[in-house]
Design a protein around this motif. Structure first.
Motif, mmCIF file in Angstrom:
data_model
loop_
_atom_site.group_PDB
_atom_site.id
_atom_site.type_symbol
_atom_site.label_atom_id
_atom_site.label_comp_id
_atom_site.label_asym_id
_atom_site.label_seq_id
_atom_site.Cartn_x
_atom_site.Cartn_y
_atom_site.Cartn_z
ATOM 1 N N VAL A 296 6.544 -37.165 -11.935
ATOM 2 C CA VAL A 296 5.514 -36.171 -12.198
ATOM 3 C C VAL A 296 4.618 -36.701 -13.316
ATOM 4 O O VAL A 296 5.104 -37.039 -14.404
ATOM 5 C CB VAL A 296 6.120 -34.819 -12.614
ATOM 6 C CG1 VAL A 296 5.015 -33.815 -12.933
ATOM 7 C CG2 VAL A 296 7.038 -34.281 -11.520
ATOM 8 N N PHE A 297 3.328 -36.779 -13.051
ATOM 9 C CA PHE A 297 2.359 -37.268 -14.040
ATOM 10 C C PHE A 297 1.711 -36.050 -14.693
ATOM 11 O O PHE A 297 0.946 -35.321 -14.070
ATOM 12 C CB PHE A 297 1.318 -38.157 -13.359
ATOM 13 C CG PHE A 297 1.916 -39.381 -12.725
ATOM 14 C CD1 PHE A 297 2.039 -40.559 -13.444
ATOM 15 C CD2 PHE A 297 2.385 -39.349 -11.418
ATOM 16 C CE1 PHE A 297 2.603 -41.689 -12.870
ATOM 17 C CE2 PHE A 297 2.952 -40.469 -10.830
ATOM 18 C CZ PHE A 297 3.063 -41.649 -11.564
ATOM 19 N N TYR A 298 2.013 -35.869 -15.971
ATOM 20 C CA TYR A 298 1.608 -34.651 -16.685
ATOM 21 C C TYR A 298 0.459 -34.947 -17.640
ATOM 22 O O TYR A 298 0.519 -35.896 -18.435
ATOM 23 C CB TYR A 298 2.805 -34.096 -17.470
ATOM 24 C CG TYR A 298 2.441 -32.997 -18.445
ATOM 25 C CD1 TYR A 298 2.280 -31.679 -18.010
ATOM 26 C CD2 TYR A 298 2.252 -33.274 -19.798
ATOM 27 C CE1 TYR A 298 1.937 -30.675 -18.902
ATOM 28 C CE2 TYR A 298 1.904 -32.270 -20.690
ATOM 29 C CZ TYR A 298 1.754 -30.983 -20.242
ATOM 30 O OH TYR A 298 1.408 -29.987 -21.124
ATOM 31 N N ASN A 299 -0.597 -34.118 -17.588
ATOM 32 C CA ASN A 299 -1.685 -34.268 -18.571
ATOM 33 C C ASN A 299 -2.185 -32.904 -19.056
ATOM 34 O O ASN A 299 -3.376 -32.716 -19.296
ATOM 35 C CB ASN A 299 -2.831 -35.109 -17.996
ATOM 36 C CG ASN A 299 -3.647 -34.356 -16.956
ATOM 37 O OD1 ASN A 299 -3.179 -33.377 -16.375
ATOM 38 N ND2 ASN A 299 -4.865 -34.811 -16.722
ATOM 39 N N GLY A 300 -1.261 -31.966 -19.227
ATOM 40 C CA GLY A 300 -1.625 -30.646 -19.725
ATOM 41 C C GLY A 300 -1.812 -30.614 -21.227
ATOM 42 O O GLY A 300 -1.654 -31.619 -21.930
ATOM 43 N N LEU B 136 -12.084 -20.370 -11.936
ATOM 44 C CA LEU B 136 -11.366 -21.476 -11.343
ATOM 45 C C LEU B 136 -10.411 -21.017 -10.243
ATOM 46 O O LEU B 136 -9.788 -19.980 -10.336
ATOM 47 C CB LEU B 136 -10.585 -22.222 -12.431
ATOM 48 C CG LEU B 136 -11.478 -22.659 -13.588
ATOM 49 C CD1 LEU B 136 -10.663 -23.335 -14.642
ATOM 50 C CD2 LEU B 136 -12.562 -23.601 -13.097
ATOM 51 N N ASN B 137 -10.290 -21.827 -9.233
ATOM 52 C CA ASN B 137 -9.428 -21.528 -8.097
ATOM 53 C C ASN B 137 -8.251 -22.487 -8.098
ATOM 54 O O ASN B 137 -8.388 -23.655 -7.756
ATOM 55 C CB ASN B 137 -10.234 -21.693 -6.797
ATOM 56 C CG ASN B 137 -9.444 -21.249 -5.591
ATOM 57 O OD1 ASN B 137 -8.228 -21.114 -5.645
ATOM 58 N ND2 ASN B 137 -10.151 -21.025 -4.492
ATOM 59 N N ARG B 138 -7.086 -22.011 -8.504
ATOM 60 C CA ARG B 138 -5.936 -22.878 -8.653
ATOM 61 C C ARG B 138 -5.372 -23.376 -7.315
ATOM 62 O O ARG B 138 -4.539 -24.263 -7.281
ATOM 63 C CB ARG B 138 -4.823 -22.171 -9.440
ATOM 64 C CG ARG B 138 -5.153 -22.050 -10.912
ATOM 65 C CD ARG B 138 -3.981 -21.474 -11.672
ATOM 66 N NE ARG B 138 -4.221 -21.503 -13.100
ATOM 67 C CZ ARG B 138 -3.941 -22.530 -13.880
ATOM 68 N NH1 ARG B 138 -3.434 -23.617 -13.366
ATOM 69 N NH2 ARG B 138 -4.167 -22.474 -15.167
ATOM 70 N N ASP C 218 -8.768 -26.059 -15.771
ATOM 71 C CA ASP C 218 -8.566 -24.783 -16.454
ATOM 72 C C ASP C 218 -9.299 -24.801 -17.796
ATOM 73 O O ASP C 218 -8.741 -25.126 -18.832
ATOM 74 C CB ASP C 218 -7.075 -24.520 -16.667
ATOM 75 C CG ASP C 218 -6.810 -23.055 -17.005
ATOM 76 O OD1 ASP C 218 -7.722 -22.407 -17.554
ATOM 77 O OD2 ASP C 218 -5.708 -22.578 -16.724
ATOM 78 N N GLU C 219 -10.580 -24.470 -17.730
ATOM 79 C CA GLU C 219 -11.416 -24.476 -18.934
ATOM 80 C C GLU C 219 -10.911 -23.469 -19.957
ATOM 81 O O GLU C 219 -10.875 -23.744 -21.165
ATOM 82 C CB GLU C 219 -12.862 -24.165 -18.561
ATOM 83 C CG GLU C 219 -13.821 -24.140 -19.736
ATOM 84 C CD GLU C 219 -15.220 -23.720 -19.314
ATOM 85 O OE1 GLU C 219 -16.128 -23.843 -20.147
ATOM 86 O OE2 GLU C 219 -15.397 -23.271 -18.170
ATOM 87 N N ASN C 220 -10.516 -22.278 -19.503
ATOM 88 C CA ASN C 220 -10.065 -21.244 -20.431
ATOM 89 C C ASN C 220 -8.814 -21.678 -21.179
ATOM 90 O O ASN C 220 -8.662 -21.417 -22.379
ATOM 91 C CB ASN C 220 -9.791 -19.939 -19.673
ATOM 92 C CG ASN C 220 -11.067 -19.329 -19.131
ATOM 93 O OD1 ASN C 220 -12.137 -19.496 -19.713
ATOM 94 N ND2 ASN C 220 -10.963 -18.653 -17.994
ATOM 95 N N THR D 1 0.061 -28.374 -15.779
ATOM 96 C CA THR D 1 0.826 -27.259 -16.343
ATOM 97 C C THR D 1 2.314 -27.586 -16.241
ATOM 98 O O THR D 1 2.806 -27.839 -15.137
ATOM 99 C CB THR D 1 0.545 -25.941 -15.595
ATOM 100 O OG1 THR D 1 -0.852 -25.684 -15.627
ATOM 101 C CG2 THR D 1 1.292 -24.783 -16.257
ATOM 102 N N TYR D 2 3.000 -27.574 -17.358
ATOM 103 C CA TYR D 2 4.436 -27.874 -17.339
ATOM 104 C C TYR D 2 5.212 -26.731 -16.700
ATOM 105 O O TYR D 2 4.916 -25.556 -16.916
ATOM 106 C CB TYR D 2 4.953 -28.091 -18.764
ATOM 107 C CG TYR D 2 6.469 -28.100 -18.843
ATOM 108 C CD1 TYR D 2 7.184 -29.217 -18.443
ATOM 109 C CD2 TYR D 2 7.165 -26.972 -19.268
ATOM 110 C CE1 TYR D 2 8.563 -29.230 -18.481
ATOM 111 C CE2 TYR D 2 8.546 -26.971 -19.308
ATOM 112 C CZ TYR D 2 9.240 -28.108 -18.916
ATOM 113 O OH TYR D 2 10.611 -28.104 -18.947
ATOM 114 N N SER D 3 6.205 -27.076 -15.908
ATOM 115 C CA SER D 3 7.083 -26.069 -15.315
ATOM 116 C C SER D 3 8.486 -26.637 -15.186
ATOM 117 O O SER D 3 8.665 -27.743 -14.663
ATOM 118 C CB SER D 3 6.573 -25.655 -13.930
ATOM 119 O OG SER D 3 7.532 -24.823 -13.291
#
Length: 310
Positions: free
Chosen positions: A119-123, A6-8, A231-233, A76-78
């Motif tokens: 911020v719309f979070y779906n991690g 994956l390319n972030r 981010d499959e991993n 990803t939460y930050s």
């Protein structure tokens, strides 16, 4: 089948595709603010595609009724989101006043739009329905007697399926986006690699009328974006951890019903089987058992020899 790396750099572009049309963006704004705007042209788009710092991109920003709305999607939460928001707002305001920048040095106050940062979070990390993050929380020095010269507040909303239900019911497109991401995760959880999982999820959602127009018109683009941004991993790591928790909980519940010793053995057995299914090594499984059940190394090895199935 090829397992994609994956390319972030291109992360979070799917959210922009879905809400780049003014009609969908206005629907989201109305749902968030309990407003009833009907004319998409009331929105003035201010999105900056290549913003300022470390390749970050401004997902969506627009002005309506003298309010500058910055919407960002994150998987990803930050805690650094307010600092990034500061960079975004700085760039947007700079562009906004460019035509009258000479007035910065006059006695006439420049009027600028009121800022809102969502911020719309779906991690995969469990987060509350709503969370407030402040730039001032990042300052090295904190003072009760002084007011900081800078502040930026980000309001993070959890948009994973099942969260913020009232908002989801008000904004059909946002709900369908959550359903689409959930469908991909279910396909991966069933054992498929990412490419097949995405293809199946797209087909399934089109059949069910979930984002069907967007997926039909932009099928190739959507699939390509998911393959590069998802981010499959990270999700597979979550599945492993979740399975470990379920195995441990199964042991606790079994212990309550049939006696502590029998229950713990059942939990250890379940954990070992789960680790084997996810192709963890015996050494990795050993550490899981020791940490989860407070066993000696020898006792843990005995259980592995007893329950491990190649």
């Amino acid at each position: 089948m090829e397992h994609y790396k994956l390319n972030r750099k291109y992360k979070d572009r799917l959210f922009r595709i879905i809400f780049r049309e003014k009609t969908a963006l206005l629907q989201l704004y109305n749902a968030l603010n309990n407003s009833h705007y009907t004319n998409p042209d009331d929105l003035t788009i201010t999105t900056i595609d290549d913003v300022v710092y470390m390749g970050m991109k401004n997902d969506l920003s627009f002005i309506i009724d003298d309010v500058l709305n910055l919407y960002e999607h994150q998987s990803t939460y930050s805690p650094n989101l307010p600092l990034r928001g500061l960079f975004y707002f700085s760039a947007i305001y700079r562009e906004y006043i460019e035509p009258v920048k000479h007035q910065l040095y006059t006695e006439t106050p420049l009027q600028i739009p009121f800022p809102i940062y969502l911020v719309f979070y779906n991690g995969m990390k469990e987060e509350p329905e709503r969370k407030e993050l402040r730039l001032s929380d990042l300052f090295l020095q904190k003072s009760q007697s002084q007011t900081p010269a800078l502040e930026c507040t980000a309001f993070m909303l959890n948009i994973n399926l099942g969260h913020n239900r009232e908002l989801m019911e008000k904004c059909k497109t946002l709900k369908e986006y959550a359903q689409f991401i959930h469908a991909i995760r279910c396909q991966i959880a069933s054992g498929l690699f990412l490419e097949s999982a995405v293809e199946n999820a797209v087909n399934e959602c089109i059949l069910k009328g979930i984002l069907s127009d967007i997926l039909r018109k932009n099928r190739a683009e959507v699939i390509d974006l998911i393959l590069t941004e998802y981010d499959e991993n990270e999700f597979r790591d979550f599945l492993k951890e979740d399975s470990w928790k379920k195995g441990h909980e199964a042991g606790v519940q079994e212990g309550l019903q049939k006696g502590l010793e029998t229950g713990i053995q059942a939990g250890i057995c379940e954990l070992i089987k789960t680790c084997a299914e996810f192709q963890l090594s015996k050494e990795q499984t050993l550490k899981k058992i020791q940490n989860g059940f407070s066993l000696s190394e020898q006792d843990a090895w005995n259980y592995i020899e007893k329950y491990w199935q190649d």
